[in-house]
Design a protein around this motif. Structure first.
Motif, short mmCIF file in Angstrom:
data_model
loop_
_atom_site.label_atom_id
_atom_site.label_comp_id
_atom_site.label_asym_id
_atom_site.label_seq_id
_atom_site.Cartn_x
_atom_site.Cartn_y
_atom_site.Cartn_z
N LYS A 118 -35.16 5.79 -8.86
CA LYS A 118 -35.29 6.88 -9.82
C LYS A 118 -34.39 6.63 -11.04
O LYS A 118 -34.81 6.76 -12.18
CB LYS A 118 -34.87 8.20 -9.14
CG LYS A 118 -35.04 9.41 -10.01
CD LYS A 118 -34.36 10.61 -9.40
CE LYS A 118 -34.89 10.93 -8.03
NZ LYS A 118 -34.33 12.18 -7.49
N LYS A 130 -25.59 8.61 -2.98
CA LYS A 130 -25.79 9.99 -2.53
C LYS A 130 -24.69 10.33 -1.53
O LYS A 130 -24.19 9.43 -0.84
CB LYS A 130 -27.16 10.15 -1.85
CG LYS A 130 -27.67 11.57 -1.80
CD LYS A 130 -28.41 11.96 -3.07
CE LYS A 130 -28.76 13.43 -3.06
NZ LYS A 130 -29.58 13.80 -4.23
N ILE A 171 -28.64 20.08 -2.97
CA ILE A 171 -28.79 21.29 -2.15
C ILE A 171 -27.41 21.76 -1.69
O ILE A 171 -26.61 20.97 -1.18
CB ILE A 171 -29.69 21.02 -0.93
CG1 ILE A 171 -31.14 20.78 -1.39
CG2 ILE A 171 -29.65 22.19 0.06
CD1 ILE A 171 -32.09 20.45 -0.27
N ARG A 209 -28.22 20.66 -18.43
CA ARG A 209 -28.18 20.06 -17.10
C ARG A 209 -28.75 21.01 -16.05
O ARG A 209 -29.55 20.59 -15.20
CB ARG A 209 -26.76 19.59 -16.72
CG ARG A 209 -26.65 19.00 -15.32
CD ARG A 209 -27.53 17.77 -15.16
NE ARG A 209 -27.65 17.27 -13.79
CZ ARG A 209 -28.59 17.62 -12.91
NH1 ARG A 209 -29.49 18.54 -13.24
NH2 ARG A 209 -28.64 17.09 -11.72
N THR A 213 -33.76 19.37 -14.10
CA THR A 213 -34.64 18.87 -13.03
C THR A 213 -35.95 19.65 -12.99
O THR A 213 -37.04 19.07 -12.97
CB THR A 213 -33.93 18.94 -11.66
OG1 THR A 213 -32.66 18.30 -11.78
CG2 THR A 213 -34.74 18.26 -10.59
N ASN A 244 -31.99 26.00 -7.76
CA ASN A 244 -31.90 25.51 -9.14
C ASN A 244 -33.23 24.91 -9.62
O ASN A 244 -33.73 25.27 -10.69
CB ASN A 244 -30.77 24.46 -9.20
CG ASN A 244 -30.74 23.77 -10.53
OD1 ASN A 244 -31.51 22.84 -10.78
ND2 ASN A 244 -29.87 24.21 -11.41
N ASP A 265 -37.77 30.27 0.49
CA ASP A 265 -36.52 29.68 0.97
C ASP A 265 -36.71 29.34 2.44
O ASP A 265 -37.85 29.41 2.94
CB ASP A 265 -35.27 30.54 0.68
CG ASP A 265 -35.28 31.88 1.41
OD1 ASP A 265 -36.04 32.03 2.38
OD2 ASP A 265 -34.50 32.76 1.01
N SER A 266 -35.64 28.99 3.15
CA SER A 266 -35.87 28.54 4.52
C SER A 266 -36.29 29.67 5.43
O SER A 266 -36.68 29.42 6.58
CB SER A 266 -34.65 27.80 5.06
OG SER A 266 -33.49 28.51 4.75
N THR A 326 -37.16 20.98 -0.30
CA THR A 326 -36.46 19.97 0.50
C THR A 326 -37.43 18.89 0.98
O THR A 326 -38.63 18.95 0.70
CB THR A 326 -35.75 20.67 1.69
OG1 THR A 326 -34.87 19.74 2.31
CG2 THR A 326 -36.74 21.19 2.72
P1 NDP Z 1 -30.63 24.56 -4.11
O1 NDP Z 1 -29.60 24.52 -3.05
O2 NDP Z 1 -30.34 25.21 -5.42
O3 NDP Z 1 -31.99 25.21 -3.54
C1 NDP Z 1 -32.61 24.69 -2.43
C2 NDP Z 1 -33.79 25.59 -2.08
O4 NDP Z 1 -34.55 24.98 -1.05
C3 NDP Z 1 -33.34 26.94 -1.56
O5 NDP Z 1 -34.30 27.90 -1.91
C4 NDP Z 1 -33.32 26.70 -0.05
O6 NDP Z 1 -33.45 27.87 0.73
C5 NDP Z 1 -34.54 25.84 0.11
N1 NDP Z 1 -34.45 25.04 1.33
C6 NDP Z 1 -33.44 24.22 1.72
N2 NDP Z 1 -33.71 23.68 2.91
C7 NDP Z 1 -34.90 24.19 3.29
C8 NDP Z 1 -35.71 24.01 4.43
N3 NDP Z 1 -35.34 23.21 5.42
N4 NDP Z 1 -36.90 24.68 4.46
C9 NDP Z 1 -37.28 25.49 3.45
N5 NDP Z 1 -36.54 25.70 2.34
C10 NDP Z 1 -35.38 25.05 2.26
O7 NDP Z 1 -31.08 23.02 -4.33
P2 NDP Z 1 -31.82 22.37 -5.57
O8 NDP Z 1 -32.78 23.32 -6.15
O9 NDP Z 1 -30.78 21.76 -6.42
O10 NDP Z 1 -32.58 21.15 -4.85
C11 NDP Z 1 -33.90 21.29 -4.34
C12 NDP Z 1 -34.50 19.90 -4.13
O11 NDP Z 1 -34.50 19.20 -5.38
C13 NDP Z 1 -33.76 18.98 -3.16
O12 NDP Z 1 -34.69 18.15 -2.52
C14 NDP Z 1 -32.89 18.14 -4.08
O13 NDP Z 1 -32.55 16.90 -3.49
C15 NDP Z 1 -33.85 17.95 -5.24
N6 NDP Z 1 -33.23 17.57 -6.49
C16 NDP Z 1 -32.31 18.40 -7.09
C17 NDP Z 1 -31.75 18.03 -8.30
C18 NDP Z 1 -30.86 18.96 -9.07
O14 NDP Z 1 -30.58 18.67 -10.23
N7 NDP Z 1 -30.41 20.06 -8.50
C19 NDP Z 1 -32.04 16.73 -8.91
C20 NDP Z 1 -33.09 15.99 -8.26
C21 NDP Z 1 -33.62 16.40 -7.07
P3 NDP Z 1 -32.18 28.53 1.49
O15 NDP Z 1 -31.53 29.40 0.44
O16 NDP Z 1 -32.80 29.28 2.60
O17 NDP Z 1 -31.29 27.40 1.95
#
Ligand code: NDP
Length: 451
Positions: A118, A130, A171, A209, A213, A244, A265-266, A326
């Motif tokens: 990436k 990571k 996350i 920032r 994403t 985010n 969410d989860s 995720t």
């Molecule tokens: P956040 O922690 O801000 O949000 C994660 C979201 O995903 C929450 O709503 C969370 O719910 C949900 N989630 C986490 N685990 C699970 C699960 N097992 N099943 C269902 N929902 C789940 O993270 P980000 O938004 O930053 O990241 C989201 C994805 O984007 C990840 O894969 C991350 O690697 C990827 N990413 C993020 C970047 C960034 O700049 N932030 C950059 C590039 C990729 P809950 O509140 O219940 O935990």
């Protein structure tokens, strides 16, 4: 005569499985990339002789350490932390830190591996890494999170640096956690330097920032649709996650004239047939990042919306889907459901959210499919720009960074089309990203000889 690694694909993968027992996520990620690379390098002996594929599939190093901290009830807690430094051929290691109970060495190795390609695609000088810990910030007080972050950095600080390895959020690691970690790094080293990205704007963070994403994933979607003479305007979108990436993806979809139907969410997903507008997104941002609440509360607050406990949103009919939560959150059956409901494009905000079988369904049905490796690269691209601003002791404004992000996503799209065009109008973006990302890293590794 050099020994060539001219083994066939199944033999290569057998070796990867043997060397990484039980690491299913990592093996899955290597498999997804290696099958495209095998075709690409079949007639390129220099890569074989230098064992480039085998070397790329072995992290430079994996650092694993104990993280002790004290909770508010004075119990001593023990967690495990990691930093995977996958490859620094084209720049310092760069990639996020994840705090989640599901974090394992395998998950972080898969993420660091993907990150390498990436980062290469962005065109910026960044290697792949990571890190994270099996720590769950949910339900913890601010003081507990602070103590955990400080303890985590007490070990991590000796392995990172602005020219060595520059972590960011992921996350469970947002502005609050980055602040605590940066503060501790500064205290330990007595240096103010751009060692982490995703910092607050008051202390060296870059504008754009937080949005990068999610916005980037939608810009990538826009580029893919435009390539097929289509647009985001008036498309219905199903989005997973409510963090985010998901909330900013939703925001950009709306700005471009689309309608967002779901977030999750989860605990489950919410479906709002009236559309999730900017006011509702702002409410979700406050709910998730300030009040640390659950998405189910949305359905109590907004009439017409329903909450679907324990379910994922892929059964809701839509034009475009953006998995933003995720890994492995969209499986084969769910991909089939999306296709039968008429989805035209999928753009991944999350990392590897679709299983290999799910990706196969999209390709078979010729659905426009942009994998996370390229579609969510906007985040790390603006992180790269944060590093540039920190090194130059300057700060660029929102408008300039927004233009740079749009250009970067267009550039990434162009590279993927170059290597992924199937000749019949369909673009295999997985193949395009894998080959374009690999080539730059591999050529740099060739230049260094055997190191
Ligand atoms: P956040 O922690 O801000 O949000 C994660 C979201 O995903 C929450 O709503 C969370 O719910 C949900 N989630 C986490 N685990 C699970 C699960 N097992 N099943 C269902 N929902 C789940 O993270 P980000 O938004 O930053 O990241 C989201 C994805 O984007 C990840 O894969 C991350 O690697 C990827 N990413 C993020 C970047 C960034 O700049 N932030 C950059 C590039 C990729 P809950 O509140 O219940 O935990």
């Amino acid at each position: 005569m050099a020994v060539s690694d001219h083994v066939d694909f199944p033999t290569f993968m057998e070796g990867v499985k043997r060397r990484n027992p039980g690491q299913t996520e990592f093996v899955q990620a290597v498999q997804e990339v290696a099958q495209d690379i095998f075709d690409f390098i079949s007639d390129k002996e220099e890569y074989h002789e230098a064992q480039i594929l085998r070397r790329i599939a072995e992290p430079d190093r994996v650092i694993s350490f104990r993280v002790c901290w004290e909770d508010d009830n004075h119990n001593i807690r023990v967690q495990r932390g990691w930093r995977v430094q996958n490859n620094n051929a084209i720049g310092p290691y760069k990639g996020g830190i994840r705090f989640h109970p599901s974090v394992t060495e395998s998950v972080l190795k898969f993420l660091a591996f993907e990150q390498t390609f990436k980062n290469s695609l962005t065109g910026l000088p960044m290697g792949g890494g990571k890190g994270g810990a099996n720590f769950n910030p949910r339900g913890k007080s601010d003081s507990e999170v602070m103590r955990f972050c400080q303890s985590f950095v007490n070990e991590l600080y000796r392995h990172i640096g602005p020219d060595t390895d520059v972590p960011a959020g992921d996350i469970g690691v947002g502005g609050r956690e980055i602040g605590y970690m940066f503060g501790q790094y500064k205290r330990l080293t007595n240096r103010w330097e751009g060692v982490l990205t995703g910092k607050g704007e008051e202390y060296g963070g870059s504008q754009m920032r937080p949005e990068a994403t999610g916005y980037g994933a939608v810009y990538f979607l826009q580029n893919m649709l435009r390539h097929q003479k289509n647009d985001v305007d008036r498309k219905t979108a199903v989005i997973s996650g409510s963090g985010n990436v998901a909330t900013h993806a939703a925001e950009k979809i709306i700005q471009l004239g689309g309608k967002v139907l779901t977030l999750s969410d989860s605990g489950g997903f919410i479906h709002d047939p009236d559309g999730i507008d900017q006011e509702k997104i702002d409410w979700v941002k406050e709910l998730k990042s300030v009040k640390r609440g659950r998405i189910s509360e949305y359905a109590d607050h907004f009439t017409g919306a329903t909450f679907h406990k324990g379910k994922r949103p892929w059964n809701v009919p839509c034009d475009v889907a953006l998995p933003c939560a995720t890994q492995n959150e969209l499986n084969e059956d769910e991909a089939k459901k999306l296709v039968s409901n008429g989805v035209i494009a999928v753009s991944e905000g999350a990392n590897m959210p679709t299983t290999l079988e799910g990706v196969h369904v999209f390709h078979e049905a010729k659905i426009i499919y942009g994998p996370g490796k390229e579609a969510n690269a906007g985040g790390v691209a603006v992180s790269g720009l944060e590093m540039s601003q920190n090194s130059g002791r300057i700060s660029w404004n929102h408008g300039k960074l927004g233009e740079m992000l749009t250009d970067l996503m267009e550039g990434i799209h162009g590279k993927c089309v170059e290597y992924g065009d199937q000749g019949d109008g369909y673009v295999d973006y997985v193949k395009g990203a894998n080959i374009a990302g690999f080539k730059k890293v591999a050529d740099a590794m060739l230049a260094f000889g055997v190191v």
